[in-house]
Design an enzyme around this catalytic site. Structure first.
Site, PDB file in Angstrom:
ATOM      1  N   ASP A  42       0.640  -1.198  -0.212  1.00 32.72           N
ATOM      2  CA  ASP A  42      -0.071  -0.116  -0.094  1.00 32.72           C
ATOM      3  C   ASP A  42       0.862   1.276   0.041  1.00 32.72           C
ATOM      4  O   ASP A  42       2.182   0.959  -0.057  1.00 32.72           O
ATOM      5  CB  ASP A  42      -1.012  -0.111   1.069  1.00 32.72           C
ATOM      6  CG  ASP A  42      -2.055   0.842   1.267  1.00 32.72           C
ATOM      7  OD1 ASP A  42      -2.258   1.515  -0.096  1.00 32.72           O
ATOM      8  OD2 ASP A  42      -2.926   0.797   2.192  1.00 32.72           O
ATOM      9  N   ASP A  50       6.964  -5.919   9.492  1.00 34.14           N
ATOM     10  CA  ASP A  50       7.543  -5.670  10.472  1.00 34.14           C
ATOM     11  C   ASP A  50       8.093  -6.792  11.587  1.00 34.14           C
ATOM     12  O   ASP A  50       8.383  -6.745  12.768  1.00 34.14           O
ATOM     13  CB  ASP A  50       7.300  -4.346  11.484  1.00 34.14           C
ATOM     14  CG  ASP A  50       5.865  -4.753  11.852  1.00 34.14           C
ATOM     15  OD1 ASP A  50       5.350  -5.652  11.560  1.00 34.14           O
ATOM     16  OD2 ASP A  50       5.476  -3.975  13.075  1.00 34.14           O
ATOM     17  N   ASP A  55      -8.410  -5.848  13.655  1.00 26.78           N
ATOM     18  CA  ASP A  55      -8.105  -6.774  14.819  1.00 26.78           C
ATOM     19  C   ASP A  55      -8.850  -6.577  16.016  1.00 26.78           C
ATOM     20  O   ASP A  55      -9.413  -7.807  16.581  1.00 26.78           O
ATOM     21  CB  ASP A  55      -6.562  -6.622  15.301  1.00 26.78           C
ATOM     22  CG  ASP A  55      -6.233  -5.091  15.445  1.00 26.78           C
ATOM     23  OD1 ASP A  55      -7.013  -4.325  15.229  1.00 26.78           O
ATOM     24  OD2 ASP A  55      -5.139  -4.909  16.005  1.00 26.78           O
TER      25      ASP A  55
END
Length: 463
Positions: free
Chosen positions: A160, A229, A307
């Protein structure tokens, strides 16, 4: 002639598989989370045996069906499964930054697209979500280092943000990965009070698009989600391969996660990385889902905070995930949309497993609900009741597991903070808990922070 040889080989492997399955079943080990021994009555032993027999039948039927599909494949397709990818070295980056125009998707080559979709039915996609971190290279290097097979685990990097330098890093890996670009870079309307959280809206949009591509365009049946990450453990892929049959066999499971929210070194049994648990808390941070779950979630996918949304009872539906004692992922992303929230205090201390565990060779049927609930509850509620001050003062003279009861939200939070555990709730569920029970280690002793034995369920007002 080669075709006859192939079917003779398949028949031999089938006979060998039946023999090995029979041998494993007749010699299966005790549950891995049994920390104390004790005698059972003959009735209990018979009930346990009957439960294990049923769960073995479920898993074996799944394996047999997969084997039947395999032998119907053409000989050339079977050969592809033997390819093993060596540790790659990124190729030189292009001299000019590549285009990151959403209308000029990096996966423009029809041949590469066909290559990706040709074997998707028998592969597990690894979808890496990326935006503007050039450090995505650290994530990709680890994935490629430990990936056992390019065909079994194709890596799709979904990017993105239109960040040219990050795109350049991703494309430097050449045909070791697939690079796709999220085409919708339009501004997202955000309520005035949530403008500083716009990043969470973009992430939700990106997830929805990329998972639709993975399951509906590329036709994968299963995917492992990784953020850019995350660093992965040496047995990351082995962990997911070993637990995959359990995910498919048990309808009370809806994900496999590589993450332990309470995975600090002083809170886990580092020497027992084979330990696995069921958890009612969705962990994320390196997790596996199936197309059937995405079929269920995609029509109502949220605009933000995906989430937290996925942890709500309406989505979870009393289903659990599998999570490890020792994390198979570790985040190195100190700066992100959460502005480093929890990183300095907690996330950077999560311990990454470094011991390879051959999960595909282990009997993991103890994780199936009918087996797990009986043995785990027996273990937890037969443990000696202690208080935190007694535990801290080392006043417990006997060996074995202990249990610290809690009865209220404040009691849980206070005890969790004293012990160094995560103390927050999502939809009333504490992190890592199963049936309200949080398992951890304190000075080499297994401890359970647990509610009453007659626990009735999570309280949504606990926040």
């Amino acid at each position: 002639m080669r075709r006859n040889h192939f079917f003779i080989l398949v028949a031999f492997l089938l006979a060998l598989w039946i023999f090995i399955t029979h041998y494993i079943f007749m010699n299966q080990p005790r549950s891995l989370f049994t920390y104390t021994s004790g005698s059972n009555s003959m009735k209990d032993q018979l009930q346990a045996f009957e439960t294990k027999l049923r769960s073995e039948e479920v898993v074996n039927n799944f394996l047999l069906e997969k084997f039947r599909k395999a032998i119907t494949m053409r000989y050339s397709e079977a050969n592809l499964q033997a390819n093993v990818t060596s540790v790659p070295k990124p190729v030189s980056a292009p001299s000019q930054s590549p285009s990151v125009d959403g209308n000029n998707n990096s996966l423009h080559n029809d041949k590469r697209l066909q290559e990706l979709t040709a074997h998707s039915e028998n592969a597990i996609a690894v979808v890496v979500f990326s935006c503007n971190r050039v450090s995505v290279a650290k994530c990709l290097n680890a994935l490629l280092k430990y990936r056992p097979s390019k065909e079994k685990f194709p890596i799709i990097v979904s990017q993105d943000c239109n960040h040219a330098r990050t795109a350049e890093v991703i494309q430097s890996y050449g045909d070791q990965i697939y690079h796709i670009l999220q085409p919708d870079q339009s501004d997202i309307p955000v309520p005035p009070k949530e403008k500083k959280f716009k990043g969470y809206f973009k992430i939700a949009r990106h997830y929805g698009w990329a998972l639709n591509e993975t399951f509906y365009k590329f036709k994968f049946q299963t995917a492992i989600i990784v953020e850019d990450d995350l660093e992965v453990a040496p047995d990351f892929f082995e962990y997911f391969l070993g637990t995959y049959p359990i995910l498919l066999a048990d309808p009370t499971l809806w994900c496999i996660s590589a993450w332990n929210d309470n995975g600090k070194k002083n809170l886990i049994a580092v020497e027992n990385p084979e330990l696995l648990y069921r958890t009612d808390f969705f962990p994320g941070l390196g997790w596996m889902l199936t197309k059937s779950l995405w079929d269920e979630l995609s029509p109502k996918w949220p605009h933000s905070y995906w989430d937290d949304w996925i942890r709500q009872p309406e989505q979870r539906k009393d289903r659990a995930c599998i999570r490890p004692e020792v994390s198979r992922t570790k985040t190195f992303g100190m700066v992100g949309v959460s502005n480093g929230l929890f990183y300095e205090k907690h996330l950077k201390y999560i311990y990454l497993n470094n011991i390879y565990v051959p999960f595909t060779k282990k009997n993991l049927t103890y994780l199936i609900k009918d087996n797990y609930d009986v043995e785990y509850s027996k273990l937890v509620y037969s443990s000696t009741v202690v208080t935190y001050p007694e535990l801290r003062a080392r006043q417990i003279v006997h060996e074995g597991t202990v249990r610290i009861p809690y009865y209220t939200k404040d009691m849980f939070k206070h005890t969790a903070r004293m012990l160094g555990l995560m103390d927050d709730f999502k939809s009333g569920v504490p992190r890592t808990s199963y049936r309200g029970i949080v398992s951890f280690v304190f000075e080499n002793r297994r401890v359970f922070l647990a509610p009453q034995p007659n626990w009735k369920g999570y309280d949504l007002s606990w926040r």
